[in-house]
Write an enzyme that holds these catalytic residues in place. Structure first.
Site, short mmCIF file in Angstrom:
data_model
loop_
_atom_site.label_atom_id
_atom_site.label_comp_id
_atom_site.label_asym_id
_atom_site.label_seq_id
_atom_site.Cartn_x
_atom_site.Cartn_y
_atom_site.Cartn_z
N GLU A 33 37.85 45.82 29.57
CA GLU A 33 36.85 44.92 30.00
C GLU A 33 35.52 45.72 29.83
O GLU A 33 34.45 44.80 29.44
CB GLU A 33 36.78 44.42 31.42
N TYR A 116 32.45 38.77 37.10
CA TYR A 116 33.20 38.68 35.93
C TYR A 116 34.47 39.53 35.72
O TYR A 116 35.49 39.20 35.54
CB TYR A 116 32.14 38.86 34.48
N ASP A 134 32.32 34.16 31.35
CA ASP A 134 31.47 34.88 30.53
C ASP A 134 30.97 34.30 29.30
O ASP A 134 31.07 32.96 29.54
CB ASP A 134 32.43 36.29 29.66
#
Ligand code: SF4
Length: 348
Positions: A33, A116, A134
């Site tokens: 990520e 997020y 996102d």
């Protein structure tokens, strides 16, 4: 079939096979990520592989030194992100004995992990029902639901988070989040979305209302830059010393006066000992007048400008400086604020 069913089916049939999708290890998901926040999948993949190979778990990562992390990060840019990863890993090592947390509430408390990332790790690793929002998800929701609230406004963020929560497939949140992100990245793309093959187009607001190019809406929040200009007027009744500006700044290739830019509006004492001022005019300035500071607003910049009038001042002529007759001032391309200064002084 509803949106979620269509989306899930589409995802299962079309998803790209990416290594971080075949794991529920929170550390590995975290790595992917953070890298993907920095770059696109194709570019991020080799970085991800190198990181996993060198640091197979968070304890190994936490024990690394910063130089090694930055070396592996090299080419991704925004190096503070690499440094913050090391801090996060060390925190996980310290607080959780090297066991990367999976719950949203624990993750969100870690420095360097925002909403997020916490939602992504929690839902992908432990199937926690947290909706990921996102850029891809904003776009899909804005278009599909026809939400024209700006995605980067406070109100907009709340609306989109709520919509994402409402849409979340609570039975399989990890899969749902992956599907939303993949769908946004590969079908409902920013430019030229593939509406022709889109499985949810019959229910899509943007598709049925011809609003694909206007959604999502984003506020243009450019930061205003503040700058401090001290101009010097060297003139007599007949001629004025002019500076030709270069092409890489505001007022590109226009003309103004000899200028010293400082990071703040410094006192005149400080200004007069500025190395550039000394270089231009020596140590002794023959000041006849100093104007009050005037504010001048440009689209993305706010200028604070003052004019220092020198008389009988010896100067070291610079490459871009030249004298022009006073009567020619009207004919040259001067920024408005400079022209007004000169107009008042010379009664133009
Ligand atoms: Fe996106 Fe087009 Fe599908 Fe609507 S129809 S969700 S705009 S790809």
């Amino acid at each position: 079939m509803n949106f979620n069913n269509e989306l899930t089916q589409w995802y299962l049939e079309n998803k790209r096979d990416l290594p971080w999708r075949n794991t529920t290890d929170a550390y590995t998901i975290w790595l992917s990520e953070i890298i993907l926040q920095q770059t696109r999948v194709e570019q991020g993949l080799p970085y991800f592989n190198r990181f996993v190979e060198k640091y197979p778990n968070v304890s190994a990562f936490a024990a690394a030194n910063e130089d090694d992390i930055l070396k592996l990060w090299q080419g991704l840019g925004y190096y503070s992100r690499g440094r913050n990863m090391l801090k996060t890993a060390q925190l996980v090592q310290e607080l959780y004995d090297g066991e990367f947390p999976q719950s949203y509430d624990q993750l969100i408390k870690l420095k360097g992990i925002g909403e997020y990332t916490a939602a992504a790790i929690a839902s992908f690793s432990a199937n926690e029902a947290k909706a990921v929002v996102d850029g891809n998800v904003y776009r899909v929701l804005a278009r599909y639901l026809g939400i024209d609230e700006p995605i980067n406004s406070t109100k907009g963020k709340k609306i989109f988070q709520q919509a994402a929560n409402d849409f979340l497939n609570k039975k399989n949140p990890g899969l749902h989040n992956q599907a939303m992100m993949e769908f946004g990245a590969t079908v409902c793309k920013p430019k030229n979305p593939a509406c022709g093959i889109c499985p949810v187009r019959t229910g899509c607001y943007a598709f049925t209302h011809n609003a694909i190019n206007t959604l999502p809406v984003k506020l243009n929040k450019l930061k205003i830059r503040e700058r401090y200009f001290s101009y010097f007027l060297i003139a007599d009744d007949h001629k004025v010393l002019i500076n030709k500006r270069n092409h890489s700044d505001i007022w590109a290739n226009m003309y103004d006066l000899p200028l010293i830019e400082t990071p703040a509006m410094v006192s005149t004492e400080e200004l007069f000992t500025h190395p550039q001022v000394v270089d231009f005019f020596g140590n002794e300035l023959k000041i006849s007048e100093i104007s009050p500071v005037k504010k001048h607003v440009l689209t993305h910049q706010r200028l604070y400008v003052r004019l220092i009038i020198l008389q009988n001042q010896p100067i070291k002529l610079q490459e871009n400086w030249f004298y022009t007759p006073v009567e020619n001032i009207k004919n040259i391309a001067l920024p408005r604020i400079i022209f007004i200064f000169l107009k008042n002084i010379f009664n133009l």
